[in-house]
Design a protein around this motif. Sequence first.
Motif, short mmCIF file in Angstrom:
data_model
loop_
_atom_site.label_atom_id
_atom_site.label_comp_id
_atom_site.label_asym_id
_atom_site.label_seq_id
_atom_site.Cartn_x
_atom_site.Cartn_y
_atom_site.Cartn_z
N VAL A 24 49.25 139.07 -6.80
CA VAL A 24 49.16 140.20 -6.93
C VAL A 24 50.23 141.17 -7.32
O VAL A 24 51.40 140.93 -6.84
N TYR A 79 51.13 141.39 2.20
CA TYR A 79 50.78 142.01 3.25
C TYR A 79 51.67 141.68 4.48
O TYR A 79 51.90 142.47 5.27
N VAL A 99 48.68 148.16 0.66
CA VAL A 99 48.31 146.96 0.80
C VAL A 99 48.01 146.92 2.39
O VAL A 99 49.23 146.70 3.13
N VAL A 141 51.56 144.90 -7.41
CA VAL A 141 51.41 146.18 -6.93
C VAL A 141 52.27 147.02 -8.00
O VAL A 141 53.28 146.83 -8.17
N LEU A 151 47.41 145.78 -9.21
CA LEU A 151 46.71 146.74 -8.20
C LEU A 151 47.45 147.98 -8.06
O LEU A 151 48.84 147.97 -7.98
N GLN A 206 42.39 147.13 -2.92
CA GLN A 206 43.10 145.91 -2.28
C GLN A 206 42.43 144.82 -1.92
O GLN A 206 42.93 143.51 -2.13
N ASP A 207 41.14 145.08 -1.21
CA ASP A 207 40.42 143.87 -0.97
C ASP A 207 40.04 143.06 -2.09
O ASP A 207 39.88 141.64 -2.01
N PRO A 224 49.03 137.41 -2.00
CA PRO A 224 48.28 138.48 -1.13
C PRO A 224 48.87 138.20 0.22
O PRO A 224 49.42 139.53 0.66
#
Lengths: 344, 263
Positions: A205, A223, A235, A207, A35, A195-196, A219
């Motif tokens: 994920v 978050y 995020v 990043v 991501l 991000q969704d 995730p």
Amino acid sequence: MTLRLTNTAKTYPDGTKALMPTDLTVETGEVVSLLGPSGCGKTTLLRIIAGLETPDTGGEIWFDDDNVTAQPVERRNVGMVFQSYALFPNMSVGANVGYGLKMQKLSKPEIDARVTQVLEMCQLEKFSHRSISALSGGQRQRVALARAIAPRPRLLLLDEPLSALDAALRETLRDELAILLRKFQITAIFVTHDQDEAMAIADRVAVMAEGRVVQSGTPEELYRNPTSAFVAGFVGNAMQLHGTHDGMLLKLSGGVLPLGRDGTGQDIFVRAEDVLIDSSGPLKGQVETVTFLGTHYRVGIGGLMPEILISIFPGQSAPRIGETVQVSIKPESLMLLPQTGRGK
Amino acid sequence: MHKSKAKMLQLIVTLSACAFLFVPTILSVMAGVTANYFQGISSGLTLKWVFRVWELYADSIFLSLWLAIACLFCTLLIGLPAAYGLARHPGWLSRILEEFISLPLAVPGLALALALLQLYGSMKGFRASWTFILVGHVLYTLPFMVRSILAVLAAIDLKTLEEGAATLGASPWQRFRDIVVPNAMPGILAGALTVVTLSIGEFNLTWMLHTPYLKTLPVGLADSYASMRLEVASAYTLVFFVLIVPLLMAMQWASARAQRIAQ
């Protein structure tokens, strides 16, 4: 299959460093999302894994115990779903899906059986004889996926597989894709800037920013415990609170906020859903914008700090524009991250 | 009343334009099947002139067909990989190369022929063989083949399609065979028909390059005009039409199809 990348970097002939030396491990059956914003090197990384780009010398790519670094793409046995799908316009849906099997030199009845099976899994059995141009965007996306998994690749790679679809369809197909990937039980890496999408589909994920993996985790981890301002911002759209530090307190223009711990030398972030409109709150500000979003209101509050602070208001009757509101933020929902000098 | 006058005018203009185009053609064809042109059609219709043309110029017809097929083969062999290379590596160098390939279009056929004669004229065996004319035809028709294929290839995302095939296990040759060629087919077909039609009808260049033993169809036509009875020459025109008109129609159809895809 376990994928292992060590010290993999990519420098283009013009000197652009698309990817800094990166290590990445993807476990068997794991669905990992790369991501990041455009230009962060995520597609380059995916293309290196596929064999469509050669990494700089020193990098190594391992599929289980095979060092595939020097193997050309056609020998790596990876399935890939392209952003534009890259379906062959000169072949029918069935022939597209069967092409990889033909390359593996399977017998005709075997190919037919496998194509039928995969088309059924993707709910495409009716379209087998159609031409590609007669399909909708969502159908094409499923054909691309079916074509990629039919040869039973060791690894499935997806490059922004949903970005060519319109917004309404994207959400449905996102969930469908998540279900299909679990059904195939295949190791998959999938690139997105949304991000969704990453959260919905991936087990883990990674990043990326400016050619590096800045943080990788589930995730939830990303978050709740971002390790950098960039991840916090990318995020879950965290906002930085700009004020002056005073030990356990943060002085904002709209009041003093208790941090619950020492915030010296830290940047402080908060998410919109943690900014509560609460008559007993220590901060005071003025409502500047109110947006109704169905399940909740998005309320923009000014006067707390130089920028507008966004609050998610779940109640029935939102405050009006111009009204003065009290705001509270729980110390435990604040994210204290090492100062970088730039925030979002 | 006013309206129908305008319509009448339109009809007259259209009919006269048609007459302008068709009457000489019909006259020429008629002359080819008339027993004696100077006595007119009353002397009776006959196919003897057509048979005469066959007797005198069958070699020319076969030479032209053979040249056209050989020319098609050569332009495909050079043109398909060339167009593929140009499409896969767009950039200023490719643009210059493309212009360079197209240069024979701008240079008059006579100049081209002269250059060939100056360069190879002293090589006796080559100069006197049909391959010498073939070289001229290939030079002249190659740009049509390359451009026709290139237009179709440029309209599809060839790079991604090939990458897709590569991830499915296709080697470079398999990608070329299964993806590039079938998708370029409308361009190849349009280019092939253009090449064949141009090769059969080419006169300027061929006239300079031919030898008395190697006359192509149009060169034979000029020869028959210059040295035979008018009826024979006219019958020759008829034969020429029969060969070239179906090709022209097929070419129209194929290039229309290729253009639809290129858009």
